[in-house]
Design a protein around this motif. Structure first.
Motif, PDB file in Angstrom:
ATOM      1  N   LYS A 118       0.832  -1.206   0.000  1.00 15.23           N
ATOM      2  CA  LYS A 118       0.000   0.000   0.000  1.00 15.23           C
ATOM      3  C   LYS A 118       0.869   1.259   0.000  1.00 15.23           C
ATOM      4  O   LYS A 118       0.635   2.191  -0.770  1.00 15.23           O
ATOM      5  CB  LYS A 118      -0.928  -0.020   1.217  1.00 15.23           C
ATOM      6  CG  LYS A 118      -1.894   1.166   1.274  1.00 15.23           C
ATOM      7  CD  LYS A 118      -1.356   2.224   2.189  1.00 15.23           C
ATOM      8  CE  LYS A 118      -2.359   3.362   2.363  1.00 15.23           C
ATOM      9  NZ  LYS A 118      -1.753   4.665   2.293  1.00 15.23           N
ATOM     10  N   ASP A 172       1.204   4.033  -3.050  1.00 22.57           N
ATOM     11  CA  ASP A 172       0.968   5.468  -2.863  1.00 22.57           C
ATOM     12  C   ASP A 172       2.092   6.298  -3.468  1.00 22.57           C
ATOM     13  O   ASP A 172       1.855   7.396  -3.980  1.00 22.57           O
ATOM     14  CB  ASP A 172       0.827   5.813  -1.382  1.00 22.57           C
ATOM     15  CG  ASP A 172      -0.493   5.356  -0.793  1.00 22.57           C
ATOM     16  OD1 ASP A 172      -1.391   4.943  -1.567  1.00 22.57           O
ATOM     17  OD2 ASP A 172      -0.634   5.418   0.444  1.00 22.57           O
ATOM     18  N   GLY A 207      -3.117   2.733  -6.682  1.00 18.69           N
ATOM     19  CA  GLY A 207      -3.377   2.402  -5.287  1.00 18.69           C
ATOM     20  C   GLY A 207      -4.848   2.488  -4.928  1.00 18.69           C
ATOM     21  O   GLY A 207      -5.310   1.821  -4.011  1.00 18.69           O
ATOM     22  N   GLN A 208      -5.602   3.299  -5.667  1.00 20.47           N
ATOM     23  CA  GLN A 208      -7.028   3.451  -5.407  1.00 20.47           C
ATOM     24  C   GLN A 208      -7.881   2.564  -6.314  1.00 20.47           C
ATOM     25  O   GLN A 208      -9.107   2.596  -6.225  1.00 20.47           O
ATOM     26  CB  GLN A 208      -7.435   4.913  -5.558  1.00 20.47           C
ATOM     27  CG  GLN A 208      -6.790   5.787  -4.506  1.00 20.47           C
ATOM     28  CD  GLN A 208      -7.091   7.262  -4.700  1.00 20.47           C
ATOM     29  OE1 GLN A 208      -7.708   7.674  -5.665  1.00 20.47           O
ATOM     30  NE2 GLN A 208      -6.647   8.070  -3.753  1.00 20.47           N
ATOM     31  N   GLN A 267      -7.843  -2.208  -3.270  1.00 22.25           N
ATOM     32  CA  GLN A 267      -8.479  -1.696  -2.057  1.00 22.25           C
ATOM     33  C   GLN A 267      -8.186  -2.552  -0.834  1.00 22.25           C
ATOM     34  O   GLN A 267      -8.166  -2.050   0.284  1.00 22.25           O
ATOM     35  CB  GLN A 267      -9.989  -1.556  -2.265  1.00 22.25           C
ATOM     36  CG  GLN A 267     -10.344  -0.358  -3.137  1.00 22.25           C
ATOM     37  CD  GLN A 267      -9.793   0.940  -2.575  1.00 22.25           C
ATOM     38  OE1 GLN A 267     -10.140   1.339  -1.470  1.00 22.25           O
ATOM     39  NE2 GLN A 267      -8.917   1.586  -3.329  1.00 22.25           N
ATOM     40  N   GLN A 271      -5.375  -1.112   1.105  1.00 19.96           N
ATOM     41  CA  GLN A 271      -5.807   0.065   1.858  1.00 19.96           C
ATOM     42  C   GLN A 271      -6.602  -0.357   3.088  1.00 19.96           C
ATOM     43  O   GLN A 271      -6.400   0.182   4.180  1.00 19.96           O
ATOM     44  CB  GLN A 271      -6.653   0.980   0.961  1.00 19.96           C
ATOM     45  CG  GLN A 271      -7.149   2.230   1.646  1.00 19.96           C
ATOM     46  CD  GLN A 271      -6.044   3.211   1.968  1.00 19.96           C
ATOM     47  OE1 GLN A 271      -5.082   3.345   1.234  1.00 19.96           O
ATOM     48  NE2 GLN A 271      -6.169   3.900   3.097  1.00 19.96           N
ATOM     49  N   GLN A 272      -7.485  -1.324   2.940  1.00 23.31           N
ATOM     50  CA  GLN A 272      -8.305  -1.790   4.063  1.00 23.31           C
ATOM     51  C   GLN A 272      -7.427  -2.365   5.176  1.00 23.31           C
ATOM     52  O   GLN A 272      -7.641  -2.072   6.354  1.00 23.31           O
ATOM     53  CB  GLN A 272      -9.308  -2.844   3.594  1.00 23.31           C
ATOM     54  CG  GLN A 272     -10.396  -2.298   2.711  1.00 23.31           C
ATOM     55  CD  GLN A 272     -11.191  -3.405   2.032  1.00 23.31           C
ATOM     56  OE1 GLN A 272     -10.792  -4.562   2.015  1.00 23.31           O
ATOM     57  NE2 GLN A 272     -12.325  -3.022   1.453  1.00 23.31           N
ATOM     58  N   GLU A 310      -5.559   0.480   6.933  1.00 24.56           N
ATOM     59  CA  GLU A 310      -6.420   1.235   7.838  1.00 24.56           C
ATOM     60  C   GLU A 310      -6.782   0.428   9.081  1.00 24.56           C
ATOM     61  O   GLU A 310      -6.880   0.989  10.175  1.00 24.56           O
ATOM     62  CB  GLU A 310      -7.684   1.692   7.114  1.00 24.56           C
ATOM     63  CG  GLU A 310      -7.419   2.783   6.097  1.00 24.56           C
ATOM     64  CD  GLU A 310      -8.620   3.118   5.232  1.00 24.56           C
ATOM     65  OE1 GLU A 310      -9.696   2.493   5.407  1.00 24.56           O
ATOM     66  OE2 GLU A 310      -8.482   4.004   4.380  1.00 24.56           O
ATOM     67  N   GLU A 364      -3.411   0.517  11.277  1.00 21.80           N
ATOM     68  CA  GLU A 364      -2.557   1.706  11.425  1.00 21.80           C
ATOM     69  C   GLU A 364      -2.415   2.180  12.866  1.00 21.80           C
ATOM     70  O   GLU A 364      -1.461   2.881  13.196  1.00 21.80           O
ATOM     71  CB  GLU A 364      -3.014   2.838  10.510  1.00 21.80           C
ATOM     72  CG  GLU A 364      -4.326   3.464  10.844  1.00 21.80           C
ATOM     73  CD  GLU A 364      -4.714   4.530   9.828  1.00 21.80           C
ATOM     74  OE1 GLU A 364      -3.826   5.197   9.279  1.00 21.80           O
ATOM     75  OE2 GLU A 364      -5.912   4.687   9.585  1.00 21.80           O
TER      76      GLU A 364
END
Length: 153
Positions: free
Chosen positions: A73, A77, A84-85, A90, A93-94, A97, A100
């Motif tokens: 991820k 970025d 990345g989006q 995804q 990213q999940q 998050e 983190e």
């Protein structure tokens, strides 16, 4: 008349000297722009190769799923925000998050055993939930999204 010709010659020489200096400065600007473009290209190539290595390691289970997903991820970025989006990315990213807030490095070592076990249980649950999708996404990155490796060419 002689004074006018002398002033004209001096003005012409001054204009030529300033024009030459301006050309010198523009050549430096063009050279710097070319060097910056080459550096960006090299950085993008290196990031793509790092992403390929991480995706391969994730698929071969040489890196823990959560760690690999987080690293992918972060590299995505820096490599290409749009990639990345992408819906197929995804999952990275999940997972980022979802983890983190977990302390790292010295802060992780400073946690008591119960707190570490709680985070490790969360990692296990996330891995069970997202492993297949993360593996599909890593495979997609390798097969379709990233340029082919220099070694494979």
């Amino acid at each position: 008349m002689t004074l006018a010709i002398g002033l004209f010659v001096i003005a012409t020489l001054l204009i030529a000297a300033l024009g030459g200096y301006a050309l010198y400065l523009w050549r430096r600007v063009w050279r710097n722009e070319r060097l910056q473009a080459e550096a960006r290209t090299q950085q993008q190539t290196a990031l793509a190769e790092d992403l390929r290595i991480l995706a391969s390691c994730l698929l071969e289970e040489q890196v823990p799923l959560i760690e690999g997903a987080i690293r992918i991820k972060v590299l995505l970025d820096n490599y290409d925000v749009a990639l990345g989006q992408h819906p197929r990315c995804q999952v990275f990213q999940q997972l980022f998050e979802a983890t983190e807030q977990v302390p790292t490095h010295a802060a992780w070592k400073a946690l008591d055993k119960q707190e570490r076990r709680r985070h490790e249980a969360q990692f296990s649950a996330l891995e069970l939930q997202h492993k297949a999708e993360a593996r599909r996404s890593a495979r997609w990155l390798l097969d379709e999204a990233l340029p082919k490796s220099r070694d494979a060419a």
